[in-house]
Design an enzyme around this catalytic site. Structure first.
Site, short mmCIF file in Angstrom:
data_model
loop_
_atom_site.label_atom_id
_atom_site.label_comp_id
_atom_site.label_asym_id
_atom_site.label_seq_id
_atom_site.Cartn_x
_atom_site.Cartn_y
_atom_site.Cartn_z
N LEU A 122 -20.82 -19.17 5.02
CA LEU A 122 -22.39 -19.39 4.59
C LEU A 122 -23.30 -18.65 5.58
CD1 LEU A 122 -22.73 -22.96 3.17
CD2 LEU A 122 -22.94 -20.51 2.11
N LYS B 82 3.91 5.52 12.78
CA LYS B 82 3.72 4.00 13.30
C LYS B 82 5.01 3.36 14.00
CE LYS B 82 0.55 2.13 10.06
NZ LYS B 82 0.04 1.15 8.83
N LYS C 170 -4.35 -15.94 -4.91
CA LYS C 170 -4.83 -14.98 -3.78
C LYS C 170 -6.25 -14.36 -4.14
CE LYS C 170 -5.25 -12.33 -0.14
NZ LYS C 170 -5.69 -12.80 0.97
N GLU D 65 -0.73 -13.74 1.25
CA GLU D 65 -1.14 -13.85 2.59
C GLU D 65 -2.64 -14.05 2.84
OE1 GLU D 65 0.83 -14.08 5.61
OE2 GLU D 65 -1.11 -14.78 6.13
N ARG E 124 -12.58 -0.28 7.06
CA ARG E 124 -12.32 -0.19 5.64
C ARG E 124 -13.49 -0.71 4.88
NH1 ARG E 124 -5.96 -1.01 4.92
NH2 ARG E 124 -6.21 -2.49 6.68
N CYS F 63 -9.95 -6.10 2.03
CA CYS F 63 -9.46 -7.00 0.93
C CYS F 63 -10.56 -7.31 -0.06
CB CYS F 63 -9.05 -8.31 1.48
SG CYS F 63 -7.46 -8.11 2.49
N LYS G 125 -11.91 -4.57 -2.72
CA LYS G 125 -10.87 -4.06 -3.67
C LYS G 125 -10.14 -5.46 -4.53
CE LYS G 125 -6.34 -4.18 -1.03
NZ LYS G 125 -5.70 -5.40 -1.72
N VAL H 177 -0.95 -6.66 7.75
CA VAL H 177 0.06 -7.98 7.45
C VAL H 177 1.43 -8.12 7.88
CG1 VAL H 177 0.50 -9.28 5.16
CG2 VAL H 177 -1.78 -8.25 5.39
N1 LIG Z 1 -5.17 -6.69 5.90
C1 LIG Z 1 -5.60 -7.97 5.35
O1 LIG Z 1 -6.42 -8.49 6.06
C2 LIG Z 1 -4.81 -8.77 4.26
C3 LIG Z 1 -4.81 -9.97 4.26
C4 LIG Z 1 -4.06 -10.56 3.33
C5 LIG Z 1 -3.54 -9.58 2.25
N2 LIG Z 1 -3.61 -8.41 2.43
C6 LIG Z 1 -2.84 -7.37 1.49
O2 LIG Z 1 -1.59 -7.16 1.96
C7 LIG Z 1 -1.07 -5.72 1.66
C8 LIG Z 1 -0.97 -4.94 2.87
O3 LIG Z 1 -2.44 -4.95 3.49
P1 LIG Z 1 -2.62 -4.16 4.97
O4 LIG Z 1 -3.95 -4.16 5.35
O5 LIG Z 1 -1.68 -4.77 5.87
O6 LIG Z 1 -2.08 -2.52 4.60
P2 LIG Z 1 -2.20 -1.18 5.36
O7 LIG Z 1 -2.58 -0.19 4.77
O8 LIG Z 1 -2.64 -1.72 6.83
O9 LIG Z 1 -0.47 -0.97 5.61
C9 LIG Z 1 0.36 -0.83 4.51
C10 LIG Z 1 1.58 -0.30 5.16
O10 LIG Z 1 2.65 -0.05 4.20
C11 LIG Z 1 3.25 1.06 4.60
N3 LIG Z 1 4.02 1.72 3.41
C12 LIG Z 1 3.47 2.27 2.18
N4 LIG Z 1 4.54 2.40 1.34
C13 LIG Z 1 5.71 2.17 1.89
C14 LIG Z 1 7.01 1.71 1.46
N5 LIG Z 1 7.22 2.36 0.49
N6 LIG Z 1 7.87 1.66 2.23
C15 LIG Z 1 7.49 0.98 3.46
N7 LIG Z 1 6.16 1.08 3.98
C16 LIG Z 1 5.33 1.50 3.04
C17 LIG Z 1 2.29 2.07 5.07
O11 LIG Z 1 2.83 3.25 5.66
C18 LIG Z 1 1.32 1.14 5.86
O12 LIG Z 1 1.84 1.08 7.33
C19 LIG Z 1 -2.35 -5.29 0.71
O13 LIG Z 1 -1.83 -5.44 -0.53
C20 LIG Z 1 -3.29 -6.25 1.16
O14 LIG Z 1 -4.19 -6.51 0.01
C21 LIG Z 1 -4.24 -7.64 3.54
#
Ligand SMILES: NC(=O)c1ccc[n+]([C@@H]2O[C@H](COP(=O)([O-])OP(=O)(O)OC[C@H]3O[C@@H](n4cnc5c(N)ncnc54)[C@H](O)[C@@H]3O)[C@@H](O)[C@H]2O)c1
Length: 459
Positions: A262, A35, A216, A159, A340, A272, A275, A11
């Site tokens: 569907l 990263k 969300k 998001e 995941r 997502c 969880k 995201v």
């Molecule tokens: N992946 C999706 O499709 C999606 C869509 C909508 C919403 N979301 C939500 O967005 C959020 C992020 O999801 P994601 O899939 O991008 O997660 P992710 O696990 O891919 O990335 C999370 C990132 O945050 C970093 N991080 C953790 N703690 C940190 C800190 N204190 N400071 C700086 N960086 C830190 C990690 O190193 C990692 O790179 C979640 O809450 C998820 O539910 C995800």
């Protein structure tokens, strides 16, 4: 406008790159040094169509940069601190772990204070992560301890992007949600997204933080419900001799229902839906207001993945022991390397446990899957051809484009038994008839093979 993106996972990185693309200046911060090093060297830590080129172009234009040091980002006097860190499920109760969200907010607030305070600026802390209701308010308290009240605002801007078409989703959103008790913050967020909303369509829904946070969860729970509904109906179709594809069309053309989500498959997965449904259930139960539909969806989806194993076993005459099974697709959906909670991570281990020799192939997700599936009784093929050589059955688990138009006439010659179990319904039954293989799919009659196999598939 100047944006600090904290957390560059799926995201954060997509959103940060897209903000840069529409003209903002973005500094991305992540605590994972690997990263940040990769990104600084022009690599992307995961696969998303178009993202690498977009980041490269914006780096060259000086609109996006990467650091592990929040102080470096704060020094740029950002107007927004977006928090896009992970919120994984707690193993014990399924509730969302928001500790990373709080520590990200606190780190930014402390760095601002250490730099000498706000100097008249009014930053907005925007929560992009999916968080339980109440989290954004708590962020307000955490940041307030360092910066003092009324000097900043907190907003929830959940998001809705889909992995695999994330850039497209960002650039052409169905809607944007801006929840905040601060009108100034809501206006600033509308301003930030203005390049996307110029067409005049009412896109930005402004609301309270609580409603924004809940939108969300409600959206994901509803979509998970829709998928689970059609999966369950698909199984019923098999018993009744009905066709789930025509059923989907028949109900989806009704505008009140809609045709999206569907499509039957091996069960929802990904980072997502699993969880977020659990987190919603936890919130609801804590407040003694259970969401029983969602509870049922979680249970049915989990059982559905096991039904998929039964289907494979029955197609092979009741046992997979010592059978060579080629699994095509490990990612939880096409166009991503994310595994995941992918159905493959449930189905492949059961095949292994029941004694099958499994060969898997995925165009991009094999490395991620290997970390979870290991290497006992499993081979990772470099190509589809290699995967299916000598197989007693091919099982399609992910809807990758390259699996849609295979020449089964040729491929069947390399298999021990030309049996295709398509758990994504990638082929029409007319196409399947011309494939020259036994073809078993979801919610439809089997094609080819003898009557005994057809009976097996129906069970
Ligand atoms: N992946 C999706 O499709 C999606 C869509 C909508 C919403 N979301 C939500 O967005 C959020 C992020 O999801 P994601 O899939 O991008 O997660 P992710 O696990 O891919 O990335 C999370 C990132 O945050 C970093 N991080 C953790 N703690 C940190 C800190 N204190 N400071 C700086 N960086 C830190 C990690 O190193 C990692 O790179 C979640 O809450 C998820 O539910 C995800």
């Amino acid at each position: 406008m100047r944006v600090c993106m904290i957390g560059v996972g799926y995201v954060g990185l997509v959103t940060g790159a897209c903000f840069a693309e529409i003209g903002h200046e973005v500094v991305c911060v992540d605590t994972n040094p690997d990263k940040i090093r990769q990104l600084s060297e022009g690599e992307t830590p995961f696969y998303e169509h178009g993202l690498k080129d977009m980041i490269r172009a914006n780096r060259e234009a000086g609109r996006i940069s990467f650091t592990i040091d929040i102080a470096e980002a704060v020094a740029q006097n950002c107007a927004f601190y977006f928090i896009a860190v992970g919120t994984p499920a707690h193993l014990e109760d399924g509730g969302a772990d928001v500790s990373h969200v709080y520590s990200a907010a606190e780190a930014a607030a402390k760095a601002i204070k250490a730099r000498g305070g706000l100097n008249g600026s009014f930053p907005v802390f925007v929560v992009k992560s999916t968080v339980p209701v109440g989290t954004s308010r708590e962020i307000g308290r955490i940041v307030g301890r360092h910066l003092g009240p009324d000097q900043f605002a907190v907003a929830s801007n959940p998001e809705f992007l889909r992995q695999g078409c994330a850039i497209e989703d960002f650039m052409a959103p169905d809607r944007l949600v801006a929840g905040s008790s601060s009108e100034r913050a809501r206006t600033l967020i509308e301003e930030l997204y203005r390049p996307l909303t110029r067409q005049g369509r009412r896109l930005v829904l402004t609301t309270t933080v609580e409603t924004a946070e809940l939108i969300k969860y409600a959206a994901n729970a509803f979509l998970a419900t829709k998928i689970t509904f059609i999966n369950e109906l698909g199984r019923l179709c098999e018993k009744l001799g009905a066709d789930v594809e025509e059923l989907s069309l028949g109900i989806g053309l009704d505008k009140r229902i809609g045709d999206k989500f569907l499509t039957t498959g091996p069960g929802y997965g990904g980072s997502c839906f699993p969880k977020d449904t659990l987190a919603l259930i936890k919130t609801a139960n804590d407040l003694h207001s259970p969401v029983e539909i969602v509870e049922t969806v979680v249970r049915v989806n989990s059982r559905h993945k096991h039904f998929m194993y039964n289907k494979i076993r029955d197609a092979l005459g009741g046992s997979v022991a010592d059978r060579k099974i080629a699994v095509l697709g490990l990612a939880f959906k096409a166009n991503t390397d994310d595994v995941r909670d992918s159905p493959a991570l449930t189905i492949v281990p059961v095949l292994q446990r029941e004694g099958a020799n499994v060969t898997v192939y995925d165009p991009v997700a094999a490395d991620n899957a290997r970390l979870v599936l290991g290497s006992v009784r499993i081979e990772y093929a470099d190509s589809l051809k290699q995967a299916i050589a000598g197989a007693d059955a091919v099982v399609i688990l992910t809807e990758w484009e390259e699996f849609r138009s295979l020449d089964w006439g040729v491929l069947a010659g390399a298999m021990a038994r030309p049996l295709v179990i398509d758990l994504r319904n990638l082929y029409s039954l007319a196409q399947a008839s011309a494939m020259g293989v036994e073809y078993i799919s979801l919610g439809r009659d089997p094609v080819g093979g003898d009557a005994g196999d057809k009976g097996g598939a129906r069970r």
